[in-house]
Enzyme design. Structure first.
Site, mmCIF file in Angstrom:
data_model
loop_
_atom_site.group_PDB
_atom_site.id
_atom_site.type_symbol
_atom_site.label_atom_id
_atom_site.label_comp_id
_atom_site.label_asym_id
_atom_site.label_seq_id
_atom_site.Cartn_x
_atom_site.Cartn_y
_atom_site.Cartn_z
ATOM 1 N N GLU A 368 2.593 -14.721 -6.413
ATOM 2 C CA GLU A 368 2.956 -13.619 -5.498
ATOM 3 C C GLU A 368 2.083 -13.623 -4.234
ATOM 4 O O GLU A 368 1.692 -12.584 -3.710
ATOM 5 C CB GLU A 368 2.962 -12.280 -6.234
HETATM 6 N N1 CAA Z 1 5.860 -7.812 4.653
HETATM 7 C C1 CAA Z 1 6.954 -7.657 5.433
HETATM 8 N N2 CAA Z 1 7.384 -8.648 6.242
HETATM 9 C C2 CAA Z 1 6.689 -9.795 6.254
HETATM 10 C C3 CAA Z 1 5.543 -9.985 5.457
HETATM 11 C C4 CAA Z 1 5.137 -8.937 4.622
HETATM 12 N N3 CAA Z 1 4.078 -9.052 3.824
HETATM 13 N N4 CAA Z 1 5.072 -11.238 5.689
HETATM 14 C C5 CAA Z 1 5.880 -11.810 6.596
HETATM 15 N N5 CAA Z 1 6.861 -10.930 6.926
HETATM 16 C C6 CAA Z 1 7.947 -11.132 7.886
HETATM 17 C C7 CAA Z 1 7.424 -11.287 9.307
HETATM 18 O O1 CAA Z 1 7.221 -10.024 9.900
HETATM 19 C C8 CAA Z 1 8.529 -12.101 9.950
HETATM 20 O O2 CAA Z 1 9.649 -11.293 10.256
HETATM 21 P P1 CAA Z 1 9.933 -10.695 11.733
HETATM 22 O O3 CAA Z 1 9.777 -11.849 12.684
HETATM 23 O O4 CAA Z 1 11.337 -10.167 11.636
HETATM 24 O O5 CAA Z 1 8.913 -9.642 11.960
HETATM 25 C C9 CAA Z 1 8.959 -13.008 8.825
HETATM 26 O O6 CAA Z 1 8.574 -12.368 7.617
HETATM 27 C C10 CAA Z 1 8.360 -14.385 8.881
HETATM 28 O O7 CAA Z 1 6.968 -14.229 8.858
HETATM 29 P P2 CAA Z 1 5.969 -15.198 9.609
HETATM 30 O O8 CAA Z 1 6.499 -15.527 10.966
HETATM 31 O O9 CAA Z 1 4.623 -14.596 9.512
HETATM 32 O O10 CAA Z 1 6.109 -16.516 8.702
HETATM 33 P P3 CAA Z 1 5.038 -17.609 8.335
HETATM 34 O O11 CAA Z 1 5.828 -18.759 7.846
HETATM 35 O O12 CAA Z 1 4.064 -17.831 9.437
HETATM 36 O O13 CAA Z 1 4.154 -16.977 7.137
HETATM 37 C C11 CAA Z 1 3.790 -16.002 4.943
HETATM 38 C C12 CAA Z 1 4.657 -16.138 6.179
HETATM 39 C C13 CAA Z 1 3.061 -14.674 5.043
HETATM 40 C C14 CAA Z 1 2.797 -17.119 4.728
HETATM 41 C C15 CAA Z 1 4.863 -15.975 3.851
HETATM 42 O O14 CAA Z 1 5.559 -17.215 3.819
HETATM 43 C C16 CAA Z 1 4.321 -15.691 2.466
HETATM 44 O O15 CAA Z 1 4.092 -14.538 2.129
HETATM 45 N N6 CAA Z 1 4.133 -16.748 1.648
HETATM 46 C C17 CAA Z 1 3.787 -16.548 0.225
HETATM 47 C C18 CAA Z 1 5.022 -16.509 -0.600
HETATM 48 C C19 CAA Z 1 4.779 -15.851 -1.916
HETATM 49 O O16 CAA Z 1 4.150 -14.816 -2.020
HETATM 50 N N7 CAA Z 1 5.374 -16.440 -2.942
HETATM 51 C C20 CAA Z 1 5.328 -15.872 -4.233
HETATM 52 C C21 CAA Z 1 6.446 -16.377 -5.050
HETATM 53 S S1 CAA Z 1 7.146 -15.200 -6.101
HETATM 54 C C22 CAA Z 1 6.190 -15.173 -7.479
HETATM 55 O O17 CAA Z 1 5.119 -15.676 -7.544
HETATM 56 C C23 CAA Z 1 6.789 -14.365 -8.553
HETATM 57 C C24 CAA Z 1 6.395 -14.649 -9.912
HETATM 58 O O18 CAA Z 1 7.094 -15.361 -10.604
HETATM 59 C C25 CAA Z 1 5.234 -13.964 -10.521
#
Ligand code: CAA
Length: 384
Positions: A368
């Site tokens: 996550e």
């Molecule tokens: N809340 C709301 N919106 C978010 C956000 C958040 N925490 N993080 C990013 N966004 C939005 C951004 O605002 C953007 O949208 P807008 O342009 O419309 O504002 C969009 O998402 C893209 O974001 P970025 O341009 O920042 O994208 P990025 O590629 O530079 O980075 C990141 C994004 C934060 C690294 C994201 O990819 C991320 O969170 N990665 C981790 C993924 C993750 O948590 N995976 C978990 C898998 S599920 C799991 O583990 C479940 C399980 O089985 C236990």
């Protein structure tokens, strides 16, 4: 500022604690060793209303607040993190997203049985399919495709490390429909596992949370009805991120529980074990360890409650959830390592539980959103 729990929250805490000690503790070591999914425990959690804690009673949920949810998560995670991750994914990543963004039809058809954890008396839970072989932290790099075919999407691709992979009946799947639009071309689809073309891959043989079932899932020309898309066209990535903000609170509570469970066991052990003619706890070296453990745990708890209360108060909780997840996960890893150290040789064997807790703690720094991703989220919030 009032830090005390209300009567209802205290009742939830007591119920969760009893459940953990009577239903989860027996067999927790064996389930870990044999990678046995805690189906019996999840069915009983469903009967308690713990699989859809924050969902409105209109859709089969318990209608509780996020604080109640994290309290329950902490108590169950003190004993059995494999059971609690299954509970967390169903509550935060599946039910919450469906309730917040689903259509009325989707809520009636899917959310209602998912929140009850059962359909026709059988287990009925969900999974969240974002991660892929080449898209973990870099979640926008989705290779799974959902081709628009008019009244259905044609789904193809592979998802990795899926919690509840084989036990779930319903998957929330993120897939790219229009690559030219980047993350704005991603959709989230509700996919029934029983659809032709859905293949559950082999179970992962994991370091920790070994009772939870983690699989890769393949989609080969799966036809998903258009009405199963969540939100507007291209909303899928935003859906995933907003849902994960709440998921991170759940995992922060899990990490807090793992840490608190390991600390409680260490305190108990230090009061019983003697060395150099006195109880372990009489040694200042051990007292200092326990003091630091207790302090970090209390700080983690406050961050988890802060994020939960931001969510309940309908404030933006992106930052507080990321801080809670980061701090609680780091605390869990550090506290469980200290717990093994306090237990000495006994800590390194299975009967004393803390070695399992140390292995379980590690995943909270990874799933996550890794600790590094939480720092990205926190850093970007600070810049804003
Ligand atoms: N809340 C709301 N919106 C978010 C956000 C958040 N925490 N993080 C990013 N966004 C939005 C951004 O605002 C953007 O949208 P807008 O342009 O419309 O504002 C969009 O998402 C893209 O974001 P970025 O341009 O920042 O994208 P990025 O590629 O530079 O980075 C990141 C994004 C934060 C690294 C994201 O990819 C991320 O969170 N990665 C981790 C993924 C993750 O948590 N995976 C978990 C898998 S599920 C799991 O583990 C479940 C399980 O089985 C236990």
């Amino acid at each position: 500022m009032d830090f005390s729990l209300n009567e209802e929250q205290l009742m939830i805490k007591e119920a969760a604690k009893n459940f953990a000690n009577t239903e989860c503790l027996p067999g927790v070591i064996e389930r870990d060793e044999h990678m046995k999914f805690p189906k019996e425990q999840i069915l009983k959690l469903a009967d308690l209303g713990f699989m859809g804690m924050m969902v409105s009673p209109d859709y089969g949920g318990a209608g509780l607040d996020t604080i109640s949810y994290v309290i329950a998560m902490e108590e169950i995670s003190k004993v059995d993190a494999s059971t609690s991750v299954c509970m967390s994914v169903n509550n935060s990543l599946v039910c919450w997203g469906l309730e917040a963004f689903g259509t009325e039809e989707q809520k009636q058809k899917y959310l209602t049985p998912l929140a009850q954890g059962k359909k026709d008396g059988e287990l009925y839970i969900g999974a969240f399919l974002l991660s892929e072989p080449e898209a973990g932290s870099d979640a926008t790099s989705q290779q799974t495709t959902a081709e628009d075919k008019g009244d259905y999407y044609l789904l193809n691709g592979t998802k990795n490390w899926i919690t509840n992979g084989s036990s779930a009946s319903v998957y929330l799947v993120m897939a790219q429909t229009d690559k030219s639009k980047g993350f704005r071309g991603i959709n989230t689809l509700i996919v029934e596992k029983s659809l032709p073309g859905v293949v559950v891959g082999a179970k992962e043989n994991k370091m920790g949370i070994r009772g939870s079932d983690t699989h890769s899932i393949q989609f080969a020309d799966v036809k998903v009805p258009k009405e199963n898309r969540i939100g507007k066209e291209g909303f899928g990535f935003n859906f995933a991120m907003q849902t994960l903000n709440g998921g991170r609170i759940g995992i922060a509570a899990q990490a807090l529980g793992i840490a608190a469970g390991a600390y409680e066991r260490s305190l108990q052990y230090a009061k019983q074990r003697k060395s150099f003619g006195k109880e372990l706890i009489e040694h200042q070296a051990i007292q200092f360890k326990l003091a630091d453990m207790a302090t970090h745990i209390e700080a983690a708890r406050l961050l988890v409650y802060k994020a939960s209360s931001d969510k309940d108060d309908k404030k933006d909780y992106t930052l507080s959830a990321a801080m809670a997840k980061l701090y609680a996960a780091e605390t869990a890893m550090w506290v469980t390592t200290e717990a093994v150290q306090i237990h000495g040789g006994y800590g390194y064997v299975k009967e004393y539980h803390v070695e399992r807790m140390m292995r379980d703690a590690k995943i909270t720094q990874i799933y996550e959103g890794t600790s590094e991703v939480q720092r990205i989220v926190i850093g970007r919030s600070l810049i804003k």
